[in-house]
Design a protein around this motif. Sequence first.
Motif, PDB file in Angstrom:
ATOM      1  N   MET A   1       0.843  -1.206   0.000  1.00 55.32           N
ATOM      2  CA  MET A   1       0.000   0.000   0.000  1.00 55.32           C
ATOM      3  C   MET A   1       0.872   1.247   0.000  1.00 55.32           C
ATOM      4  SD  MET A   1      -2.773   1.203   2.807  1.00 55.32           S
ATOM      5  CE  MET A   1      -3.655  -0.314   2.813  1.00 55.32           C
ATOM      6  N   SER A   2       0.528   2.176  -0.808  1.00 57.24           N
ATOM      7  CA  SER A   2       1.298   3.410  -0.857  1.00 57.24           C
ATOM      8  C   SER A   2       0.750   4.395   0.156  1.00 57.24           C
ATOM      9  CB  SER A   2       1.192   3.980  -2.276  1.00 57.24           C
ATOM     10  OG  SER A   2       1.434   5.344  -2.259  1.00 57.24           O
ATOM     11  N   ASN A   3       1.623   5.235   0.704  1.00 59.52           N
ATOM     12  CA  ASN A   3       1.104   6.242   1.631  1.00 59.52           C
ATOM     13  C   ASN A   3       0.472   7.408   0.901  1.00 59.52           C
ATOM     14  OD1 ASN A   3       3.491   7.078   0.618  1.00 59.52           O
ATOM     15  ND2 ASN A   3       4.239   7.972   2.518  1.00 59.52           N
ATOM     16  N   GLU A   4       0.678   7.468  -0.424  1.00 53.09           N
ATOM     17  CA  GLU A   4      -0.001   8.475  -1.237  1.00 53.09           C
ATOM     18  C   GLU A   4      -1.069   7.767  -2.066  1.00 53.09           C
ATOM     19  OE1 GLU A   4       0.210  11.744  -1.538  1.00 53.09           O
ATOM     20  OE2 GLU A   4       1.656  11.834   0.088  1.00 53.09           O
ATOM     21  N   PRO A   5      -2.339   7.971  -1.753  1.00 52.73           N
ATOM     22  CA  PRO A   5      -3.366   7.259  -2.508  1.00 52.73           C
ATOM     23  C   PRO A   5      -3.317   7.625  -3.976  1.00 52.73           C
ATOM     24  CG  PRO A   5      -4.343   8.975  -1.168  1.00 52.73           C
ATOM     25  CD  PRO A   5      -2.902   8.902  -0.783  1.00 52.73           C
ATOM     26  N   SER A   6      -3.377   6.598  -4.831  1.00 54.56           N
ATOM     27  CA  SER A   6      -3.379   6.877  -6.265  1.00 54.56           C
ATOM     28  C   SER A   6      -4.762   6.595  -6.830  1.00 54.56           C
ATOM     29  CB  SER A   6      -2.359   5.996  -6.970  1.00 54.56           C
ATOM     30  OG  SER A   6      -2.640   4.653  -6.671  1.00 54.56           O
ATOM     31  N   VAL A   8      -6.848   4.928  -8.845  1.00 57.38           N
ATOM     32  CA  VAL A   8      -6.792   3.790  -9.758  1.00 57.38           C
ATOM     33  C   VAL A   8      -8.192   3.251 -10.062  1.00 57.38           C
ATOM     34  CG1 VAL A   8      -4.498   3.056  -9.099  1.00 57.38           C
ATOM     35  CG2 VAL A   8      -6.448   2.201  -7.850  1.00 57.38           C
ATOM     36  N   LYS A   9      -9.224   4.030  -9.777  1.00 54.81           N
ATOM     37  CA  LYS A   9     -10.571   3.571 -10.051  1.00 54.81           C
ATOM     38  C   LYS A   9     -10.693   3.243 -11.541  1.00 54.81           C
ATOM     39  CE  LYS A   9     -15.355   4.826  -9.441  1.00 54.81           C
ATOM     40  NZ  LYS A   9     -16.301   5.836  -9.011  1.00 54.81           N
ATOM     41  N   PRO A  10     -11.111   2.017 -11.869  1.00 51.60           N
ATOM     42  CA  PRO A  10     -11.205   1.671 -13.278  1.00 51.60           C
ATOM     43  C   PRO A  10     -12.194   2.585 -13.991  1.00 51.60           C
ATOM     44  CG  PRO A  10     -11.554  -0.242 -11.859  1.00 51.60           C
ATOM     45  CD  PRO A  10     -11.566   0.951 -10.993  1.00 51.60           C
ATOM     46  N   GLN A  11     -11.794   3.054 -15.158  1.00 47.70           N
ATOM     47  CA  GLN A  11     -12.678   3.936 -15.904  1.00 47.70           C
ATOM     48  C   GLN A  11     -12.830   3.403 -17.314  1.00 47.70           C
ATOM     49  OE1 GLN A  11     -12.082   8.257 -15.251  1.00 47.70           O
ATOM     50  NE2 GLN A  11     -10.317   7.577 -14.091  1.00 47.70           N
ATOM     51  N   SER A  12     -14.032   3.508 -17.843  1.00 50.13           N
ATOM     52  CA  SER A  12     -14.260   3.029 -19.197  1.00 50.13           C
ATOM     53  C   SER A  12     -14.252   4.215 -20.156  1.00 50.13           C
ATOM     54  CB  SER A  12     -15.595   2.306 -19.268  1.00 50.13           C
ATOM     55  OG  SER A  12     -16.634   3.240 -19.289  1.00 50.13           O
ATOM     56  N   LEU A  13     -14.328   3.900 -21.435  1.00 50.77           N
ATOM     57  CA  LEU A  13     -14.355   4.948 -22.456  1.00 50.77           C
ATOM     58  C   LEU A  13     -15.788   5.390 -22.746  1.00 50.77           C
ATOM     59  CD1 LEU A  13     -11.772   3.437 -24.983  1.00 50.77           C
ATOM     60  CD2 LEU A  13     -11.331   5.011 -23.120  1.00 50.77           C
ATOM     61  N   ILE A 183      -8.014   8.963 -17.700  1.00 48.06           N
ATOM     62  CA  ILE A 183      -7.744   7.524 -17.650  1.00 48.06           C
ATOM     63  C   ILE A 183      -6.243   7.255 -17.746  1.00 48.06           C
ATOM     64  CG2 ILE A 183      -8.082   5.315 -18.839  1.00 48.06           C
ATOM     65  CD1 ILE A 183     -10.777   6.444 -19.850  1.00 48.06           C
ATOM     66  N   PHE A 184      -5.583   7.892 -18.719  1.00 45.63           N
ATOM     67  CA  PHE A 184      -4.207   7.493 -19.029  1.00 45.63           C
ATOM     68  C   PHE A 184      -3.145   8.309 -18.295  1.00 45.63           C
ATOM     69  CE2 PHE A 184      -6.687   5.744 -22.507  1.00 45.63           C
ATOM     70  CZ  PHE A 184      -6.219   4.440 -22.505  1.00 45.63           C
ATOM     71  N   SER A 214       0.050   8.075 -23.083  1.00 46.55           N
ATOM     72  CA  SER A 214       0.824   6.998 -22.448  1.00 46.55           C
ATOM     73  C   SER A 214       2.299   7.381 -22.376  1.00 46.55           C
ATOM     74  CB  SER A 214       0.664   5.683 -23.216  1.00 46.55           C
ATOM     75  OG  SER A 214      -0.691   5.350 -23.304  1.00 46.55           O
TER      76      SER A 214
END
Lengths: 252, 192
Positions: A1-6, A8-13, A183-184, A214
């Motif tokens: 677990m990172s101490n900085e939340p990232s 990463v909630k999956p997102q669709s197009l 997203i990217f 990317s």
Amino acid sequence: MSNEPSPVKPQSLAALKNVAACMGLVTRLQTRGPHLPGLGVFHGPSGYGKSYASIYAQNKTRAIRVEVGDSWTRASFLKAILREGGVQEPRGTVANLAEQAIMILGEEPNRPLMIDEADRLVTKNMIELVRELHEHSQAPIVLIGEEQLPGKLIASERTHNRVLEWTAAQPCDLEDTRKLAAIFLGGLGVHDEFLDKVRRESDGRARRIVVNLSRIAEWARNKGCKSVDGYDADLYTGTPPARRHANQRRGA
Amino acid sequence: MNISKRNWQAEWDAIRHLGSLGNFTADAIIAHVPQSPVVALHTWLNALVKLGHLKGLYLGKDAHSHHRFAFHLLSADAKAPAIPRMQMDHSDRARARDQLWTTMRVLSTFSLAELAAVASTDEIPISVNMAKHYVSVLARIDMIRFVGAKSAGIMRLKPSANSGPFAPIVRKNGVFDRNRDVFFAFAMEVAA
């Protein structure tokens, strides 16, 4: 677990305009009145995100999808539809194969058939086969192709008359680019001016924008940056590198 | 572990109470809700951090060299937040796998981020981790190859692996290709 939340909630197009347009086209074909034709055309220049949009619609509706090859015959086209419909080794004459394809498509009349590179069917005089499949199965059929596809279909009047709706893929605008960046680029900071530059350099083509975003995300990761404002590398434009002059080759 | 069957509202209520007082640890939650399954709770807290409901604050390692975190509450929701991946039941996982397979068959080349984004729908979102897991399993039986340098992270489904519309099923010791009715066992890993 990172101490900085990232983030990463999956997102669709789903929120992209072309994805919504393609999904709308498929839904209208599925819900059309019983007396209305069920062919739809989704057309636009290469790279505008037709594939992304059609994959979304395919995943949402469990559509059968085939991509017409340059070497295909009527038999290989019908066999591809049958294989995608779950028949492991389709066999028979073209007439037999067409009959089997109609039966498979007619089994689930709401399950669309998506035909990518449909221009080739017109060029190879195979488009009437699509009309036959549709007439007898009543399955919604989406023809996907380049921007000339509507013009090419005029030559086949009977098929052209059965098109319920024409949808043109549009280049990505800033709003689409923002959604792709969410997203990217993840949580990286980015200004609209920079995103608009990425959009312009990518000619509004979704796949190029994704390639550039990317690369930018990778650049930020390598540099340990939390914002992409300092991005100083080239953007991918799809243009091949210019030929170097003789004096450049000599290192002058 | 099927987290989706569990009702996380009691733990969330404890988080909201503790969060109103300041930063808190997983142990404090367990003190409030002693029946909480410890491993599942940590997984859930991790997901809440990633989804932005909590902020994780690294406290260093404990005597057993385990990383320890405190949490800061960021969400004001009264209802326990839904965690998409954890709520996936068997049929959702099968759909996610089908979506990934469909997407990699259509895209000639893809990165993990692109694959996850393109394969996701509003009903079945797919995380990069989920895509990575499926891709890495298919790569173990040589269905997936890197295009160019591995570090570039661009992959493709080998044409010979594109056997049909049904997504290969991952088993403990290999992958079952439903299109060909063939089971591909993982190669035995020999210790150096």
